[in-house]
Motif scaffolding. Structure first.
Motif, short mmCIF file in Angstrom:
data_model
loop_
_atom_site.label_atom_id
_atom_site.label_comp_id
_atom_site.label_asym_id
_atom_site.label_seq_id
_atom_site.Cartn_x
_atom_site.Cartn_y
_atom_site.Cartn_z
N GLN A 8 -6.58 -10.97 -14.56
CA GLN A 8 -7.98 -10.84 -14.98
C GLN A 8 -8.90 -11.76 -14.18
OE1 GLN A 8 -7.63 -11.59 -19.14
NE2 GLN A 8 -7.35 -13.79 -18.91
N GLN A 9 -10.11 -11.30 -13.98
CA GLN A 9 -11.12 -12.06 -13.25
C GLN A 9 -12.11 -12.67 -14.24
OE1 GLN A 9 -11.33 -12.06 -9.50
NE2 GLN A 9 -9.23 -11.65 -10.12
N GLY A 10 -12.75 -13.75 -13.80
CA GLY A 10 -13.74 -14.40 -14.66
C GLY A 10 -15.07 -13.67 -14.62
N LEU A 11 -15.94 -14.01 -15.56
CA LEU A 11 -17.29 -13.45 -15.56
C LEU A 11 -18.11 -14.13 -14.47
CD1 LEU A 11 -18.03 -13.31 -19.40
CD2 LEU A 11 -16.94 -11.59 -17.94
N ARG B 147 -18.93 -13.00 -11.36
CA ARG B 147 -18.69 -12.73 -9.93
C ARG B 147 -19.97 -12.18 -9.32
NH1 ARG B 147 -14.07 -8.50 -10.65
NH2 ARG B 147 -15.49 -8.05 -12.35
N PRO B 148 -20.39 -12.67 -8.15
CA PRO B 148 -21.67 -12.23 -7.58
C PRO B 148 -21.74 -10.73 -7.34
CG PRO B 148 -20.55 -13.80 -6.11
CD PRO B 148 -19.73 -13.72 -7.36
N GLU B 149 -20.60 -10.09 -7.01
CA GLU B 149 -20.63 -8.65 -6.73
C GLU B 149 -20.68 -7.81 -8.01
OE1 GLU B 149 -18.09 -10.68 -6.33
OE2 GLU B 149 -16.16 -9.70 -6.77
N ALA B 150 -20.41 -8.43 -9.15
CA ALA B 150 -20.36 -7.68 -10.42
C ALA B 150 -21.77 -7.59 -11.00
CB ALA B 150 -19.39 -8.37 -11.39
N ARG B 151 -22.56 -6.69 -10.40
CA ARG B 151 -23.97 -6.58 -10.80
C ARG B 151 -24.18 -5.60 -11.95
NH1 ARG B 151 -26.97 -4.37 -7.53
NH2 ARG B 151 -25.55 -3.69 -5.87
N CYS B 152 -23.11 -4.94 -12.38
CA CYS B 152 -23.21 -4.02 -13.53
C CYS B 152 -22.49 -4.66 -14.72
CB CYS B 152 -22.51 -2.70 -13.23
SG CYS B 152 -23.17 -1.85 -11.80
N ALA B 153 -23.04 -4.40 -15.89
CA ALA B 153 -22.39 -4.90 -17.10
C ALA B 153 -22.52 -3.89 -18.22
CB ALA B 153 -22.98 -6.25 -17.52
N ALA B 154 -21.64 -4.01 -19.20
CA ALA B 154 -21.74 -3.20 -20.41
C ALA B 154 -21.55 -4.12 -21.60
CB ALA B 154 -20.67 -2.10 -20.40
N LEU B 155 -22.41 -3.96 -22.58
CA LEU B 155 -22.24 -4.61 -23.88
C LEU B 155 -21.98 -3.49 -24.87
CD1 LEU B 155 -22.45 -6.96 -25.93
CD2 LEU B 155 -24.92 -6.55 -25.99
N ARG C 253 -14.81 -9.87 -21.76
CA ARG C 253 -14.72 -10.93 -22.78
C ARG C 253 -14.95 -10.29 -24.13
NH1 ARG C 253 -18.08 -16.14 -21.81
NH2 ARG C 253 -16.31 -16.73 -20.49
N LEU C 254 -14.07 -10.61 -25.07
CA LEU C 254 -14.16 -10.08 -26.43
C LEU C 254 -14.73 -11.15 -27.36
CD1 LEU C 254 -13.34 -7.96 -28.64
CD2 LEU C 254 -11.09 -9.06 -28.67
N TYR C 255 -15.81 -10.81 -28.04
CA TYR C 255 -16.39 -11.70 -29.04
C TYR C 255 -16.14 -11.11 -30.42
CZ TYR C 255 -19.16 -13.59 -25.16
OH TYR C 255 -19.57 -14.15 -23.97
N HIS C 256 -15.82 -11.96 -31.37
CA HIS C 256 -15.70 -11.54 -32.76
C HIS C 256 -17.02 -11.81 -33.47
CE1 HIS C 256 -11.31 -10.90 -32.74
NE2 HIS C 256 -11.37 -11.75 -31.74
N LEU D 220 -18.21 -7.72 -30.33
CA LEU D 220 -19.14 -7.50 -29.22
C LEU D 220 -18.28 -7.55 -27.97
CD1 LEU D 220 -21.94 -10.01 -30.32
CD2 LEU D 220 -21.70 -7.59 -30.95
N THR D 221 -18.13 -6.41 -27.31
CA THR D 221 -17.29 -6.39 -26.11
C THR D 221 -18.20 -6.41 -24.89
OG1 THR D 221 -17.11 -3.98 -26.03
CG2 THR D 221 -15.50 -5.13 -27.36
N TRP D 222 -17.82 -7.22 -23.89
CA TRP D 222 -18.66 -7.45 -22.72
C TRP D 222 -17.84 -7.22 -21.46
CZ3 TRP D 222 -23.63 -8.16 -21.43
CH2 TRP D 222 -23.92 -8.73 -20.18
N PHE D 223 -18.38 -6.47 -20.53
CA PHE D 223 -17.66 -6.13 -19.29
C PHE D 223 -18.59 -6.30 -18.10
CE2 PHE D 223 -16.27 -3.69 -22.90
CZ PHE D 223 -14.92 -3.96 -22.93
N GLU D 224 -18.03 -6.78 -16.98
CA GLU D 224 -18.79 -6.91 -15.73
C GLU D 224 -18.00 -6.27 -14.58
OE1 GLU D 224 -20.84 -11.24 -16.90
OE2 GLU D 224 -19.64 -11.08 -15.08
N TYR D 225 -18.71 -5.53 -13.73
CA TYR D 225 -18.04 -4.84 -12.62
C TYR D 225 -19.04 -4.58 -11.50
CZ TYR D 225 -19.96 -1.09 -15.54
OH TYR D 225 -20.80 -0.32 -16.31
N ALA D 226 -18.50 -4.37 -10.32
CA ALA D 226 -19.34 -4.03 -9.16
C ALA D 226 -19.75 -2.56 -9.25
CB ALA D 226 -18.57 -4.30 -7.87
#
Ligand code: HEM
Length: 184
Positions: free
Chosen positions: A76-79, A81-89, A130-133, A144-150
């Motif tokens: 797994q990668q950390g939150l 990352r400069p190339e990960a300009r897309c996210a989903a909540l 990252r998973l938040y309760h 609250l589920t959070w995702f970051e990707y290029a």
């Protein structure tokens, strides 16, 4: 593992531009232009005039096995990352039937029946998560589920969410909102 508390505040401020807010199951959340992802101490400042605010805290794993945790940790990668300009909540609430189950039954549905972790692992490392309760905080969502990707992995992310939504686990989801974000 220390607990990270986070507030997601939707309004006119914040690093993320909201592209779209879609109600997948149940009631939607109000549309807004921007999302601020901040610590609880800063939330008051950005929350004035905001459309909505969701709070969550990271917790300890409930279902993942030792082997799964080791596999995740290796890829797994950390939150941030400069190339990960897309996210989903994606805030999610499960129904009372889910919460009435035993821990062993919930694990069996999540993994042995739905392959949530195995499917998710197929999309790592490009997708960071990252998973938040939130249930224990008395919030209107359980997670609250959070995702970051290029941007080049946006299609893969769509495939991932669509596979999970077809799983047995998702039959217990009674509210889900999908919020997509970009960092310009
Ligand atoms: C829980 C992995 C994608 C929603 C979990 C857990 C793992 C995991 C290991 C269990 C944590 C624990 O032991 O407590 C992954 C991986 C993914 C992924 C590797 C790939 C990116 C997703 C997506 C969604 C999602 C796309 C939403 C559409 C959730 C929720 C939980 C969860 C709501 C909490 C379930 C519960 O405690 O009842 N995930 N996941 N995950 N995941 Fe995912």
């Amino acid at each position: 593992m220390s607990v990270i508390q986070t507030a997601f505040v939707a309004g006119t401020r914040g690093a993320w531009r909201i592209e779209r807010i879609t109600a997948v199951t149940g009631q939607a959340l109000a549309q807004a232009d921007r999302l601020a992802v901040v610590g609880p101490d800063e939330a008051g400042d950005v929350a004035a005039g905001a459309q909505w605010r969701l709070d969550g805290a990271t917790g300890h794993p409930r279902y993942a096995t030792r082997q799964e945790l080791d596999t995740l940790a290796a890829v797994q990668q950390g939150l941030g990352r400069p190339e990960a300009r897309c996210a989903a909540l994606i805030p999610i609430r499960k129904n009372p039937a889910w919460w009435a189950l035993g821990q062993d039954e919930r694990r069996a549905i999540l993994e042995e029946q739905s392959h949530h972790i195995a499917i998710g692992l197929e999309y790592l490392p490009p997708i960071a998560r990252r998973l938040y309760h939130a249930r224990e905080l008395g919030q209107s969502f359980d997670f609250l589920t959070w995702f970051e990707y290029a941007p080049q992995h946006a299609d893969a992310f769509e495939e991932l969410v669509s596979r999970l939504r077809q799983s047995a686990e998702w039959r217990f989801v009674e509210r889900e909102v999908d919020i997509r974000l970009v960092q310009d």
